[in-house]
Design a protein around this motif. Structure first.
Motif, short mmCIF file in Angstrom:
data_model
loop_
_atom_site.label_atom_id
_atom_site.label_comp_id
_atom_site.label_asym_id
_atom_site.label_seq_id
_atom_site.Cartn_x
_atom_site.Cartn_y
_atom_site.Cartn_z
N LEU A 1 87.64 16.82 79.11
CA LEU A 1 86.82 17.21 78.17
C LEU A 1 86.50 18.95 77.90
CD1 LEU A 1 84.28 14.52 77.52
CD2 LEU A 1 86.14 14.92 76.27
N PRO A 2 86.70 19.72 77.12
CA PRO A 2 86.37 21.21 76.87
C PRO A 2 84.74 21.42 76.93
CG PRO A 2 86.72 20.31 74.92
CD PRO A 2 86.99 19.32 75.67
N PRO B 1 72.26 18.87 82.64
CA PRO B 1 72.46 20.26 83.24
C PRO B 1 74.04 20.51 83.04
CG PRO B 1 72.73 18.81 84.93
CD PRO B 1 72.37 17.98 83.71
N ARG B 2 74.82 19.95 82.51
CA ARG B 2 76.24 20.38 82.20
C ARG B 2 76.83 19.87 80.90
NH1 ARG B 2 75.86 17.98 86.95
NH2 ARG B 2 77.06 16.00 86.36
N PRO B 3 77.74 20.27 80.49
CA PRO B 3 78.30 19.87 79.11
C PRO B 3 78.93 18.26 79.23
CG PRO B 3 79.18 22.03 79.49
CD PRO B 3 78.59 21.89 80.93
N ASN B 4 78.87 17.86 78.33
CA ASN B 4 79.67 16.24 78.05
C ASN B 4 78.81 15.39 78.73
OD1 ASN B 4 81.96 17.45 76.76
ND2 ASN B 4 82.63 18.42 78.37
N GLY C 1 81.34 24.15 68.64
CA GLY C 1 79.85 23.81 68.57
C GLY C 1 79.10 24.35 69.99
N LYS C 2 78.01 24.36 70.42
CA LYS C 2 77.67 25.05 71.45
C LYS C 2 76.68 23.61 72.01
CE LYS C 2 74.20 28.06 73.77
NZ LYS C 2 73.37 29.21 73.25
N GLN C 3 76.83 23.13 73.34
CA GLN C 3 76.36 22.03 73.81
C GLN C 3 75.26 22.71 74.56
OE1 GLN C 3 78.44 18.99 75.67
NE2 GLN C 3 80.25 19.46 75.29
N ILE C 4 73.88 22.04 74.27
CA ILE C 4 72.75 22.45 74.77
C ILE C 4 72.49 22.16 76.30
CG2 ILE C 4 70.12 22.62 74.51
CD1 ILE C 4 71.73 24.20 72.38
N ILE C 5 72.46 22.85 77.22
CA ILE C 5 72.01 22.55 78.37
C ILE C 5 70.26 22.53 78.47
CG2 ILE C 5 71.95 23.28 80.87
CD1 ILE C 5 74.81 22.30 79.48
N ALA C 6 70.12 21.40 79.05
CA ALA C 6 68.59 20.88 79.16
C ALA C 6 67.92 20.32 80.26
CB ALA C 6 68.03 20.20 77.47
N ARG C 7 66.87 20.32 80.58
CA ARG C 7 66.11 19.66 81.36
C ARG C 7 65.11 18.67 80.89
NH1 ARG C 7 68.99 19.90 86.27
NH2 ARG C 7 69.52 22.06 86.74
N LEU D 1 70.82 22.91 59.85
CA LEU D 1 71.87 23.13 60.76
C LEU D 1 72.88 22.17 61.12
CD1 LEU D 1 72.23 25.46 62.98
CD2 LEU D 1 70.93 23.90 64.54
N ALA D 2 74.08 22.36 61.33
CA ALA D 2 74.92 21.39 61.68
C ALA D 2 74.90 21.00 63.11
CB ALA D 2 76.53 21.92 61.17
N HIS D 3 74.86 19.63 63.33
CA HIS D 3 74.76 19.32 64.61
C HIS D 3 75.52 18.11 64.92
CE1 HIS D 3 71.42 17.73 62.51
NE2 HIS D 3 71.58 16.44 63.38
N ARG D 4 75.28 17.82 65.92
CA ARG D 4 75.98 16.28 66.40
C ARG D 4 75.55 15.96 67.83
NH1 ARG D 4 82.22 16.49 68.46
NH2 ARG D 4 81.44 14.46 69.46
N GLY D 5 75.63 14.75 68.41
CA GLY D 5 75.61 14.37 69.51
C GLY D 5 76.88 14.39 70.39
N GLY D 6 76.94 14.96 71.75
CA GLY D 6 78.18 15.11 72.38
C GLY D 6 78.70 13.93 73.06
#
Length: 217
Positions: free
Chosen positions: A87-88, A122-125, A168-174, A185-190
């Motif tokens: 996945l990108p 901590p990472r995309p996808n 779209g930007k994948q949000i990195i979160a703790r 705001l356009a959004h989705r779950g990755g």
């Protein structure tokens, strides 16, 4: 970042994990919702007993927020078909997004979307929350027309007729991090290619005059 202390996050996680399988219901897209937990004290405290409530009042107005009614508990399970290397790091389809409420015939059902992360991503996808920055400005003049036509197009992630909002930007979160998003705001779950369940709780807040403002355009 870190607006919600670990102790409050852990209490909510314990509440979810202890009872998630009692009455859990699948929403689709790898998301499980636990409606029977949406108003428990531990879930409400994520917002009401943390710094997230202070920020929400700054954004909407101190003393101007309607009482909290419910939360959405969203667990995104691992997808056995996926591997992280497949996945990108961004959302590959610029049309694959939604905004909340239009499927119910409402163009502005609330004022502010708040997403509280209960598990590290901590990472995309890893089931990340995906946003399309600036999309609310593009969609704002288009949404009301869609609703007047009786269309739920913008709430249908799978419909390719929606405007392409780019990568779209994948949000990195703790755990304890909080996202505050404009209702349009356009959004989705990755996708979740990780071995772990992604835990997140959403709150939707409204200004005390939200309905009057919507009715007057």
């Amino acid at each position: 970042q870190g607006l919600v202390p670990d102790a409050i996050c852990d209490a909510a996680l314990k509440d979810i994990n202890a009872r998630i399988f009692e009455l859990g219901s699948r929403e689709g897209g790898g998301v499980v919702s636990a409606q029977h937990l949406e108003t428990t004290p531990a879930i409400r405290n994520l917002l009401m007993s943390s710094g997230a409530w202070t920020v929400a009042q700054r954004l909407i107005g101190r003393g101007k927020v309607l009482p909290l009614q419910r939360a959405q508990i969203a667990l995104r399970q691992p997808d056995m078909r996926l591997h992280p290397g497949m996945l990108p790091p961004h959302a590959p389809n610029g049309w694959q997004w939604h905004i909340d409420g239009m499927g119910q015939g409402k163009h502005s059902p609330f004022s502010l979307l708040i997403g509280i992360t209960l598990s590290d991503v901590p990472r995309p996808n890893m089931g990340n929350f995906i946003v399309f920055p600036g999309s609310h400005g593009v969609l704002l003049p288009l949404v009301k027309e869609q609703v007047m036509q009786g269309s739920g197009l913008y709430s249908n992630e799978a419909d390719q007729r929606k405007p392409d909002m780019g990568k779209g930007k994948q949000i990195i979160a703790r755990k304890g991090d909080v996202v505050f998003a404009h209702q349009k705001l356009a959004h989705r779950g990755g996708p979740n290619a990780s071995p772990n369940i992604r835990y997140k709780v959403y709150f939707r807040l409204s200004h005390v005059q939200h309905r009057q403002q919507v009715d007057t355009g």
